[in-house]
Scaffold this motif. Structure first.
Motif, PDB file in Angstrom:
ATOM      1  N   VAL A  25       0.858  -1.192   0.000  1.00  0.00           N
ATOM      2  CA  VAL A  25       0.000   0.000   0.000  1.00  0.00           C
ATOM      3  C   VAL A  25       0.891   1.237   0.000  1.00  0.00           C
ATOM      4  O   VAL A  25       1.813   1.350   0.821  1.00  0.00           O
ATOM      5  N   SER A  26       0.604   2.150  -0.919  1.00  0.00           N
ATOM      6  CA  SER A  26       1.364   3.395  -0.987  1.00  0.00           C
ATOM      7  C   SER A  26       0.393   4.556  -1.129  1.00  0.00           C
ATOM      8  O   SER A  26      -0.443   4.570  -2.046  1.00  0.00           O
ATOM      9  N   SER A  27       0.499   5.547  -0.200  1.00  0.00           N
ATOM     10  CA  SER A  27      -0.406   6.693  -0.195  1.00  0.00           C
ATOM     11  C   SER A  27       0.386   7.989  -0.285  1.00  0.00           C
ATOM     12  O   SER A  27       1.329   8.209   0.497  1.00  0.00           O
ATOM     13  N   ASP A  28       0.002   8.866  -1.226  1.00  0.00           N
ATOM     14  CA  ASP A  28       0.586  10.204  -1.360  1.00  0.00           C
ATOM     15  C   ASP A  28      -0.403  11.233  -0.830  1.00  0.00           C
ATOM     16  O   ASP A  28      -1.563  11.270  -1.262  1.00  0.00           O
TER      17      ASP A  28
ATOM     18  N   SER B 291       4.032   4.347   3.055  1.00  0.00           N
ATOM     19  CA  SER B 291       3.978   3.070   2.348  1.00  0.00           C
ATOM     20  C   SER B 291       4.276   1.929   3.310  1.00  0.00           C
ATOM     21  O   SER B 291       5.072   2.078   4.249  1.00  0.00           O
ATOM     22  N   PHE B 292       3.664   0.801   3.076  1.00  0.00           N
ATOM     23  CA  PHE B 292       3.933  -0.395   3.867  1.00  0.00           C
ATOM     24  C   PHE B 292       3.545  -1.613   3.045  1.00  0.00           C
ATOM     25  O   PHE B 292       2.875  -1.514   1.995  1.00  0.00           O
ATOM     26  N   SER B 293       3.973  -2.777   3.502  1.00  0.00           N
ATOM     27  CA  SER B 293       3.645  -4.024   2.825  1.00  0.00           C
ATOM     28  C   SER B 293       3.472  -5.119   3.869  1.00  0.00           C
ATOM     29  O   SER B 293       3.951  -5.010   5.000  1.00  0.00           O
ATOM     30  N   THR B 294       2.773  -6.185   3.459  1.00  0.00           N
ATOM     31  CA  THR B 294       2.553  -7.326   4.350  1.00  0.00           C
ATOM     32  C   THR B 294       2.759  -8.615   3.564  1.00  0.00           C
ATOM     33  O   THR B 294       2.461  -8.697   2.372  1.00  0.00           O
ATOM     34  N   ASP B 295       3.267  -9.630   4.256  1.00  0.00           N
ATOM     35  CA  ASP B 295       3.345 -10.996   3.737  1.00  0.00           C
ATOM     36  C   ASP B 295       2.627 -11.899   4.735  1.00  0.00           C
ATOM     37  O   ASP B 295       2.938 -11.864   5.937  1.00  0.00           O
ATOM     38  N   SER B 296       1.671 -12.679   4.245  1.00  0.00           N
ATOM     39  CA  SER B 296       0.924 -13.548   5.158  1.00  0.00           C
ATOM     40  C   SER B 296       0.815 -14.952   4.572  1.00  0.00           C
ATOM     41  O   SER B 296       0.822 -15.141   3.356  1.00  0.00           O
ATOM     42  N   LYS B 297       0.712 -15.926   5.465  1.00  0.00           N
ATOM     43  CA  LYS B 297       0.558 -17.331   5.096  1.00  0.00           C
ATOM     44  C   LYS B 297      -0.475 -17.965   6.013  1.00  0.00           C
ATOM     45  O   LYS B 297      -0.542 -17.656   7.203  1.00  0.00           O
ATOM     46  N   GLN B 298      -1.283 -18.839   5.428  1.00  0.00           N
ATOM     47  CA  GLN B 298      -2.227 -19.618   6.225  1.00  0.00           C
ATOM     48  C   GLN B 298      -2.186 -21.065   5.752  1.00  0.00           C
ATOM     49  O   GLN B 298      -2.271 -21.350   4.553  1.00  0.00           O
ATOM     50  N   ASN B 299      -2.038 -21.970   6.703  1.00  0.00           N
ATOM     51  CA  ASN B 299      -2.060 -23.393   6.403  1.00  0.00           C
ATOM     52  C   ASN B 299      -3.027 -24.079   7.355  1.00  0.00           C
ATOM     53  O   ASN B 299      -2.936 -23.901   8.572  1.00  0.00           O
ATOM     54  N   SER B 300      -3.954 -24.834   6.783  1.00  0.00           N
ATOM     55  CA  SER B 300      -4.958 -25.524   7.598  1.00  0.00           C
ATOM     56  C   SER B 300      -4.996 -26.994   7.209  1.00  0.00           C
ATOM     57  O   SER B 300      -4.944 -27.339   6.017  1.00  0.00           O
TER      58      SER B 300
END
Length: 796
Positions: free
Chosen positions: A394-397, A410-419
């Motif tokens: 996400v980047s906001s001006d 600006s920021f970013s995320t990495d996510s994982k889900q295992n079921s």
């Protein structure tokens, strides 16, 4: 001597009944089997009936005598049985043998759809009717009591649990949609809309759609290929193929579908933020947002049914769903005004989301006939593997009104889900006291692990943010058992059951430092009674209690950002909701139906929208409501108005109310309620003498409705489609338009106390669709297509 004569005269004056259950050699129930009763040495039947959906039948009012019963059904040899009747008699299980010669000469004639209605259940019979065209999703749009809103299927304002042949489908909502769009309606025998399920269904099943497929009646091979093209702003493609083979000991079904879609959506969002006095305006935000989505999906299904002998069968079912690409590209432009409507600043946001997921499901079923009276034992084991990897940036001006640059965030995320999910169950069914007794046990174990890493970005350099990162682990074990009894006698029929479930939950969120441990046991009773007044009129009442457990992603505290000021997230502290429903029903000539419906839900689960006036943010959070209830008066009518026009209309006059905690206001709670009206019509037109050219016209009207904290305005839907069959029904082409008038997208608002926000989401509409299908092989075959009874994956 006198006493014996009196006993004989009483016996002769008394009427008795004959009942039983008819199946094929594989122990699959056969419905609509003709059952005729003849007195000895006569050629005219004394009485007759047809078997029900589960293959059962009952003949009443027979004096004591010797009779011959003849069972007949297309594709099977006639079966004769001679009995001496001196008391009520249950013949148990009667297996019909296939007649190959007759099958080769059979010509199936189309018939009209019919509806059977009891308290809490509607059965829509569509096999070999004019509605058995297109996909199963098309068929659901014509099913009374089912509302298809975009990609969401709803029954009584809630998402039903999907079953196929009594087995729960264990796919996500998008995968279920793909499955139904690629399942031919010609393979569907009936659709059961169950608002008050019996205890045989999982307690999680508040409302149920049970899709019954046709059974295999002939050896051989058949297959089909189909393709669909859709066009709105962007084109969309769908391809599918299915293959079926049957011999005396093996049924094989295999299908594959591929979807490639590009979607576009616009969203207008308006928020009025308040000063601390909760009355004065602080600022007004107007955001214009659009999203472009690209994805493709592979879905494969294999079913192997083995007939070991007359009493033993084994089934192996596997489903694989692969989504290697889903990309969201979000563009947002926010205008920020002061209370005098003067522009203070603007924000331009670019948000990107990409993810891929895998879903593998394997099930093994074993069924055994225990005795000649039809008692059965069924066992099953299921395993699900689900994996989802997602990244977001996400980047906001921030800009002044004249366009001068202020700053960037600006920021970013990495996510994982295992079921990983395992379920095992065993069920027994037997004749008891002239009815059917069922009992069973089930165990399910769920282990899901989720991880999110949050990064702040400055000058293209990313820094790990530990405070906003999280690990979330969730474990759940459920132990269930149930008993259920069904019986018909004279003018009465009844069902009564009880289900008990013990749940053990252990959830932990690292960032929140919270451990959510729950152990609870709940009993879920269900009952229904139906009384036939005469041949034209019947009444009934039903009651059901069920539970709604949170979806796994709803418990996950991770956040999904549209912009940095607009996001959604889960809640690890959610608790299950308990649902009580009562239905009163009346039926006239099996064409006109009336229902009085009441539902009360404690701790109902909902997605609530809140604006934080101090920090100027808008968030959607999964929450438990204080209370949710509805009541309605429903009417359903259907008939063939002319031999070329089949018509049905269903209406619901309702009241909805949701009471919830107003977390962002001084006041503690708020009740969002409304009166409303729902009207659905479906028309099927036969446009040619050979019935190869048909048209469908569907309309849906929703007046104002509420859900949690939001309020939906009126909406209207008009769908129209045409279908032409060729080459003795081996090939077909269909074309149509959904939401022809572009009137189904409506504004949604949340307005109470110091909350004032609304949005107008506008997905692509209208949508033009054209489809092609070609059948090959033995068209008289019926599929063993089925899905997996895995309720827990429905919550993925």
């Amino acid at each position: 001597m006198l006493l014996c004569c009196l006993q004989a005269s009483v016996l002769m004056a008394q009427d008795f009944s004959v009942s039983g259950k008819v199946t094929d050699e594989g122990n699959s129930p056969l419905s609509f089997v003709n059952v005729l009763v003849y007195e000895v040495d006569t050629e005219t039947p004394l009485k007759g009936t047809t078997t029900n959906e589960d293959g059962s039948f009952i003949l009443k009012g027979l004096p004591a005598a010797t009779y011959t019963l003849i069972f007949s059904y297309i594709g099977f040899e006639d079966f004769l049985r001679t009995i001496e009747l001196s008391s009520n008699k249950n013949l148990g299980n009667i297996a019909l043998k296939e007649n190959q010669e007759m099958l080769d000469e059979t010509v199936v004639t189309a018939k009209l759809p019919t509806i059977r209605k009891t308290a809490g259940k509607l059965v829509f019979e569509v096999e070999n009717t004019s509605l058995s065209v297109g996909s199963t999703m098309d068929l659901l749009k014509k099913t009374p009591g089912v509302a298809v809103i975009g990609e969401n299927i709803q029954v009584k304002f809630s998402s039903p649990v999907i079953y196929i042949n009594g087995k729960r489908v264990y796919l996500s909502s998008s995968e279920i949609l793909s499955l139904l769009e690629n399942t031919d309606a010609a393979n569907i025998k009936s659709i059961e809309v169950i608002t008050n399920p019996s205890s045989k269904y999982d307690a999680e099943s508040g409302t149920v759609l049970n899709i019954i497929t046709s059974k295999a009646i002939s050896v051989g091979y058949k297959g089909s290929v189909n393709a669909t093209y859709e066009q709105a702003i962007f084109p969309k493609y769908n391809f599918g193929t299915s293959h079926f083979y049957k011999n005396k000991w093996l049924n094989v079904y295999a299908s594959y579908s591929y979807a490639n879609k590009k979607l576009y959506k616009e969203d207008e969002n308006n928020i009025r933020f308040f000063q601390p006095d909760e009355v004065s305006t602080k600022s007004i935000w107007e955001t214009y947002f659009n999203r472009t989505t690209e994805f493709y999906n592979h879905n494969g299904n294999v079913v192997l049914d083995f007939t070991l002998d007359a009493k033993n069968t084994i089934s192996l079912t596997s489903n694989v769903s692969l989504t290697p690409k889903v990309d969201y590209e979000n563009h947002g432009h926010s205008l920020i005004y002061n209370p005098q409507r003067q522009l203070d600043s603007t924000i331009t946001t670019l948000s990107y989301v990409g993810y891929e997921k895998q879903n593998l499901t394997i099930a093994l079923d074993y069924n055994r006939v225990l005795n000649d009276k039809g008692a059965t034992l069924s066992t099953s084991a299921n395993y699900i593997y689900y994996d989802n990897d997602q990244n977001q940036s996400v980047s906001s001006d921030y800009l002044l009104p004249n366009g001068d640059f202020l700053r960037n965030n600006s920021f970013s995320t990495d996510s994982k889900q295992n079921s990983q999910i395992f379920t095992g169950q065993a069920d027994v069914s037997s004749e008891l006291w002239g009815g059917t007794f069922d009992a069973g046990v089930k165990f399910s174990s769920i282990d899901t692990k989720s991880k999110l890493d949050f990064f702040n970005t400055v000058n293209n350099n990313s820094t790990f943010n530990n405070a906003l990162s999280d690990n979330f682990n969730y474990k759940e074990n459920i132990y269930a058992e149930y008993i259920n009894f069904e019986k018909e006698w004279e003018k009465w029929s009844m069902t009564a059951g009880l289900r008990g479930e013990y749940t053990d939950i252990d959830a932990i969120s690292r960032s929140l430092g919270e451990v959510n441990i729950q152990q609870y046991f709940e009993l879920f009773p269900s009952a229904s009674v139906n009384y036939t007044i005469n041949d034209d009129n019947s009444i009934g009442i039903s009651y059901n209690q069920s539970i709604h457990r949170p979806r796994y992603e709803s418990l996950n505290p991770f956040k999904y950002f549209i912009t940095e000021n607009n996001f959604s997230g889960g809640n690890p502290n959610l608790i299950p909701a308990i649902d009580d429903k009562i239905t009163l029903s009346y039926s006239h000539k099996n064409k006109l139906f009336f229902n009085l419906y009441y539902q009360n839900t404690k701790n109902a689960l909902s997605n609530l929208t809140f604006q934080d006036n101090e920090n100027s943010t808008l968030r959607r959070v999964e929450s438990n409501l204080i209370k949710s209830y509805q009541y309605s008066f429903d009417i359903l009518y259907y008939d063939s108005l002319f031999n070329w026009w089949w018509f049905q209309i269903s209406t619901s006059t309702f009241y909805l109310a949701d009471k919830f905690n107003a977390f962002e206001s001084v006041q503690q709670s708020y009740k969002n309620d409304t009166y409303g009206q729902y009207i659905q019509t479906a028309s099927n037109f036969t446009l040619s003498k050979d019935r190869s050219f048909t048209a469908d016209l569907t309309t849906v009207y929703f007046s104002n409705i509420v859900s949690g904290s939001v309020y939906y305005e009126n909406r209207f839907l008009l769908n129209i489609s045409f279908r032409k069959e060729f080459w003795d029904k081996q090939a077909s082409i269909s074309a149509g338009v959904e939401d022809l008038l572009n009137t189904y997208n409506v504004p949604v608002s949340t307005k109470y106390y110091n909350q004032d926000n609304h949005y107008f989401a506008k997905p692509e509409s209208p949508l033009f669709k054209v489809g092609l299908k070609y059948n090959f092989g033995n068209a008289r075959l019926r599929d063993n297509n089925k899905e997996l009874n895995l309720e827990e994956s429905e919550r993925l």
